[in-house]
Write a protein that holds these residues in place. Structure first.
Motif, mmCIF file in Angstrom:
data_model
loop_
_atom_site.group_PDB
_atom_site.id
_atom_site.type_symbol
_atom_site.label_atom_id
_atom_site.label_comp_id
_atom_site.label_asym_id
_atom_site.label_seq_id
_atom_site.Cartn_x
_atom_site.Cartn_y
_atom_site.Cartn_z
ATOM 1 N N MET A 154 8.354 -8.286 2.013
ATOM 2 C CA MET A 154 6.996 -7.807 2.346
ATOM 3 C C MET A 154 6.753 -6.446 1.698
ATOM 4 O O MET A 154 7.615 -5.586 1.703
ATOM 5 C CB MET A 154 6.854 -7.684 3.874
ATOM 6 N N THR A 155 5.560 -6.252 1.140
ATOM 7 C CA THR A 155 5.201 -4.969 0.539
ATOM 8 C C THR A 155 4.145 -4.291 1.396
ATOM 9 O O THR A 155 3.548 -4.902 2.279
ATOM 10 C CB THR A 155 4.634 -5.156 -0.875
ATOM 11 N N PHE A 156 3.885 -3.027 1.093
ATOM 12 C CA PHE A 156 2.896 -2.292 1.874
ATOM 13 C C PHE A 156 1.480 -2.700 1.535
ATOM 14 O O PHE A 156 0.548 -2.323 2.231
ATOM 15 C CB PHE A 156 3.085 -0.789 1.678
ATOM 16 N N GLN A 157 1.284 -3.448 0.434
ATOM 17 C CA GLN A 157 -0.043 -3.976 0.179
ATOM 18 C C GLN A 157 -0.419 -4.923 1.328
ATOM 19 O O GLN A 157 -1.583 -5.120 1.621
ATOM 20 C CB GLN A 157 -0.087 -4.731 -1.156
ATOM 21 N N GLN A 158 0.586 -5.521 1.993
ATOM 22 C CA GLN A 158 0.326 -6.409 3.120
ATOM 23 C C GLN A 158 0.281 -5.641 4.436
ATOM 24 O O GLN A 158 -0.376 -6.049 5.384
ATOM 25 C CB GLN A 158 1.426 -7.479 3.186
ATOM 26 N N LEU A 159 0.985 -4.517 4.501
ATOM 27 C CA LEU A 159 1.095 -3.784 5.760
ATOM 28 C C LEU A 159 -0.091 -2.873 6.030
ATOM 29 O O LEU A 159 -0.440 -2.618 7.175
ATOM 30 C CB LEU A 159 2.367 -2.919 5.754
ATOM 31 N N THR A 160 -0.715 -2.343 4.968
ATOM 32 C CA THR A 160 -1.722 -1.302 5.139
ATOM 33 C C THR A 160 -3.074 -1.759 4.612
ATOM 34 O O THR A 160 -3.168 -2.235 3.484
ATOM 35 C CB THR A 160 -1.301 -0.028 4.370
ATOM 36 N N PRO A 161 -4.159 -1.611 5.385
ATOM 37 C CA PRO A 161 -5.495 -1.986 4.902
ATOM 38 C C PRO A 161 -5.862 -1.201 3.646
ATOM 39 O O PRO A 161 -5.472 -0.051 3.475
ATOM 40 C CB PRO A 161 -6.408 -1.606 6.070
ATOM 41 N N THR A 162 -6.662 -1.830 2.793
ATOM 42 C CA THR A 162 -7.033 -1.217 1.516
ATOM 43 C C THR A 162 -7.725 0.121 1.708
ATOM 44 O O THR A 162 -7.445 1.092 0.997
ATOM 45 C CB THR A 162 -7.952 -2.166 0.726
ATOM 46 N N TRP A 163 -8.641 0.218 2.681
ATOM 47 C CA TRP A 163 -9.392 1.463 2.839
ATOM 48 C C TRP A 163 -8.482 2.613 3.261
ATOM 49 O O TRP A 163 -8.711 3.762 2.908
ATOM 50 C CB TRP A 163 -10.525 1.291 3.845
ATOM 51 N N THR A 176 4.176 7.512 2.322
ATOM 52 C CA THR A 176 5.070 7.904 1.237
ATOM 53 C C THR A 176 5.813 6.695 0.677
ATOM 54 O O THR A 176 5.982 6.558 -0.536
ATOM 55 C CB THR A 176 6.066 8.970 1.730
ATOM 56 N N ALA A 177 6.256 5.798 1.559
ATOM 57 C CA ALA A 177 6.935 4.583 1.104
ATOM 58 C C ALA A 177 6.010 3.755 0.223
ATOM 59 O O ALA A 177 6.412 3.229 -0.825
ATOM 60 C CB ALA A 177 7.406 3.772 2.309
ATOM 61 N N GLU A 178 4.756 3.652 0.624
ATOM 62 C CA GLU A 178 3.794 2.914 -0.198
ATOM 63 C C GLU A 178 3.619 3.568 -1.554
ATOM 64 O O GLU A 178 3.547 2.896 -2.590
ATOM 65 C CB GLU A 178 2.459 2.810 0.515
ATOM 66 N N LEU A 179 3.549 4.907 -1.564
ATOM 67 C CA LEU A 179 3.406 5.633 -2.824
ATOM 68 C C LEU A 179 4.597 5.359 -3.741
ATOM 69 O O LEU A 179 4.425 5.095 -4.934
ATOM 70 C CB LEU A 179 3.284 7.133 -2.544
ATOM 71 N N LEU A 180 5.805 5.411 -3.198
ATOM 72 C CA LEU A 180 6.999 5.185 -4.007
ATOM 73 C C LEU A 180 7.006 3.773 -4.596
ATOM 74 O O LEU A 180 7.432 3.570 -5.739
ATOM 75 C CB LEU A 180 8.261 5.423 -3.172
ATOM 76 N N LEU A 181 6.538 2.806 -3.812
ATOM 77 C CA LEU A 181 6.437 1.437 -4.333
ATOM 78 C C LEU A 181 5.360 1.339 -5.406
ATOM 79 O O LEU A 181 5.551 0.703 -6.443
ATOM 80 C CB LEU A 181 6.143 0.466 -3.195
ATOM 81 N N ASP A 182 4.230 1.965 -5.158
ATOM 82 C CA ASP A 182 3.105 1.891 -6.105
ATOM 83 C C ASP A 182 3.461 2.474 -7.471
ATOM 84 O O ASP A 182 3.035 1.962 -8.506
ATOM 85 C CB ASP A 182 1.890 2.639 -5.548
ATOM 86 N N VAL A 183 4.208 3.588 -7.477
ATOM 87 C CA VAL A 183 4.495 4.268 -8.744
ATOM 88 C C VAL A 183 5.819 3.812 -9.355
ATOM 89 O O VAL A 183 6.252 4.347 -10.387
ATOM 90 C CB VAL A 183 4.497 5.805 -8.569
ATOM 91 N N GLY A 184 6.478 2.837 -8.739
ATOM 92 C CA GLY A 184 7.683 2.267 -9.330
ATOM 93 C C GLY A 184 8.956 3.047 -9.095
ATOM 94 O O GLY A 184 9.968 2.788 -9.758
ATOM 95 N N LEU A 185 8.950 3.997 -8.168
ATOM 96 C CA LEU A 185 10.174 4.729 -7.839
ATOM 97 C C LEU A 185 11.033 3.965 -6.838
ATOM 98 O O LEU A 185 12.185 4.331 -6.593
ATOM 99 C CB LEU A 185 9.836 6.119 -7.286
ATOM 100 N N ALA A 186 10.481 2.924 -6.241
ATOM 101 C CA ALA A 186 11.218 2.055 -5.322
ATOM 102 C C ALA A 186 10.694 0.635 -5.472
ATOM 103 O O ALA A 186 9.552 0.426 -5.916
ATOM 104 C CB ALA A 186 11.076 2.537 -3.885
ATOM 105 N N LYS A 187 11.512 -0.322 -5.100
ATOM 106 C CA LYS A 187 11.082 -1.720 -5.115
ATOM 107 C C LYS A 187 11.798 -2.467 -3.994
ATOM 108 O O LYS A 187 12.875 -2.061 -3.549
ATOM 109 C CB LYS A 187 11.362 -2.367 -6.469
ATOM 110 N N VAL A 188 11.165 -3.536 -3.515
ATOM 111 C CA VAL A 188 11.738 -4.360 -2.458
ATOM 112 C C VAL A 188 12.110 -5.714 -3.056
ATOM 113 O O VAL A 188 11.227 -6.474 -3.464
ATOM 114 C CB VAL A 188 10.750 -4.547 -1.290
ATOM 115 N N GLU A 189 13.403 -5.950 -3.129
ATOM 116 C CA GLU A 189 13.884 -7.271 -3.526
ATOM 117 C C GLU A 189 14.606 -7.854 -2.309
ATOM 118 O O GLU A 189 13.993 -8.053 -1.275
ATOM 119 C CB GLU A 189 14.762 -7.152 -4.775
ATOM 120 N N ASP A 190 15.908 -8.105 -2.421
ATOM 121 C CA ASP A 190 16.635 -8.483 -1.203
ATOM 122 C C ASP A 190 16.690 -7.288 -0.257
ATOM 123 O O ASP A 190 16.564 -7.422 0.960
ATOM 124 C CB ASP A 190 18.052 -8.956 -1.552
ATOM 125 N N VAL A 191 16.907 -6.130 -0.845
ATOM 126 C CA VAL A 191 16.913 -4.874 -0.088
ATOM 127 C C VAL A 191 16.073 -3.860 -0.857
ATOM 128 O O VAL A 191 15.715 -4.081 -2.020
ATOM 129 C CB VAL A 191 18.348 -4.337 0.110
#
Length: 317
Positions: free
Chosen positions: A1-10, A65-80
């Motif tokens: 699951m990514t934060f695009q699913q966790l957090t509303p767009t607005w 902050t977690a969403e930001l790190l995912l958005d800019v490619g400093l983190a990714k969610v695969e198995d972990v």
């Protein structure tokens, strides 16, 4: 699951991405947690960071902050959850140097809109930074300048010259428009060659006049950069040559479009004033390709030129 699913767009759109001290501390906790814990999914990652024994963890925007790190490619969610090598280098000790390193990394990965305009001639021009953003970055203290300049150079490098050229082009076109409005019939000779030693030529029945146009922002208006060739032409033409300096609002540079309303000042400097300031070549001193002059205010005279209200020029090419 990514934060695009966790957090509303607005809500995502409203998040602040500037590397405030809190944002950088949250980044450190998340990076550390991803390294020492096997975080399966985004929620487990946040939970692990919250469990870090620090009184600040609960007060930080870990989710944003977690969403930001995912958005800019400093983190990714695969198995972990996995973080990049460049961020992993900054997750050992949460001291001030580490947090400032994280700040630079975040600026490079998510540059603010004003970043490209904020570095002029290799130096930070703080007036280009909106006051709330400058306040958010104030914790960087004396390292603010080198961090912003380093991020700028990493992102844009040689493109600095391109922006400066566009600002210079805007200045020349504004003065051309002002002269046309007075029916002075100017020639834009800098489009033909640099050999003239000035940018715009005016001709009368008796003689030929050269105008060297210098477009500046308020923080660079105190100095004039002049090539040796331009200086030699100025000395030779005497009172038939002058500098016309046009000061453009820094807001226009950030916006990327220059209009007549962005002109803060137009003033002129005579060739005799330049010759008066410049030392002569001697056995111990010699001009190279260019020099920087800093004329006192009383050497300048106001110009009667006005840029037509219809003028508009894009700095973005």
């Amino acid at each position: 699951m990514t934060f695009q699913q966790l957090t509303p767009t607005w809500q995502r759109a409203a998040m602040r991405d500037l590397p405030s001290r809190g944002r950088c501390h949250a980044t450190f906790l998340l990076a550390y947690s991803a390294r020492v814990r096997r975080c399966v999914g985004a929620e487990a990652w946040i939970t692990a960071a919250l469990e870090k024994p620090t009184h600040m963890a609960a007060s930080l925007d870990l989710r944003g902050t977690a969403e930001l790190l995912l958005d800019v490619g400093l983190a990714k969610v695969e198995d972990v959850v996995q973080i990049t090598h460049e961020l992993a280098k900054l997750d050992q000790v949460a001291d001030l140097s580490t947090l400032k390193g994280i700040a630079r990394l975040l600026i490079v990965r998510r540059p603010p809109d004003w970043l490209r305009a904020s570095v002029v001639e290799g130096r930070l021009t703080a007036e280009f930074i909106p006051a709330p953003d400058l306040e958010a970055l104030s914790w960087l203290g004396p390292d603010l300048d080198p961090i912003i300049v380093a991020a700028y150079r990493q992102l844009y490098g040689h493109r600095d010259d391109e922006l400066l050229k566009r600002i210079g082009d805007a200045g020349e076109l504004m003065i051309m428009a002002a002269l046309h409005a007075l029916n002075r019939q100017p020639r834009h000779v800098s489009l033909v060659s640099d050999r003239f030693g000035y940018d715009i030529e005016l001709n009368s029945q008796q003689d030929r006049y050269g105008l060297e146009i210098k477009a500046v922002v308020p923080t660079t208006a105190d100095r004039v950069l002049l090539s040796r060739h331009e200086f030699d032409v100025a000395a030779r033409m005497e009172d038939r040559w002058k500098i016309v300096q046009i000061t453009i609002s820094s807001i226009a540079v950030v916006r990327g479009v220059v209009c007549a309303a962005d002109v803060l000042n137009i003033r002129e400097l005579s060739s005799s004033a330049l010759v008066q300031m410049a030392p002569h070549d001697t056995a111990m001193f010699q001009w190279n390709e260019s020099a920087e002059f800093r004329p006192p205010d009383d050497m300048w005279v106001p110009s009667d030129l006005e840029v037509p209200s219809s003028f508009s020029f894009s700095l973005r090419g």
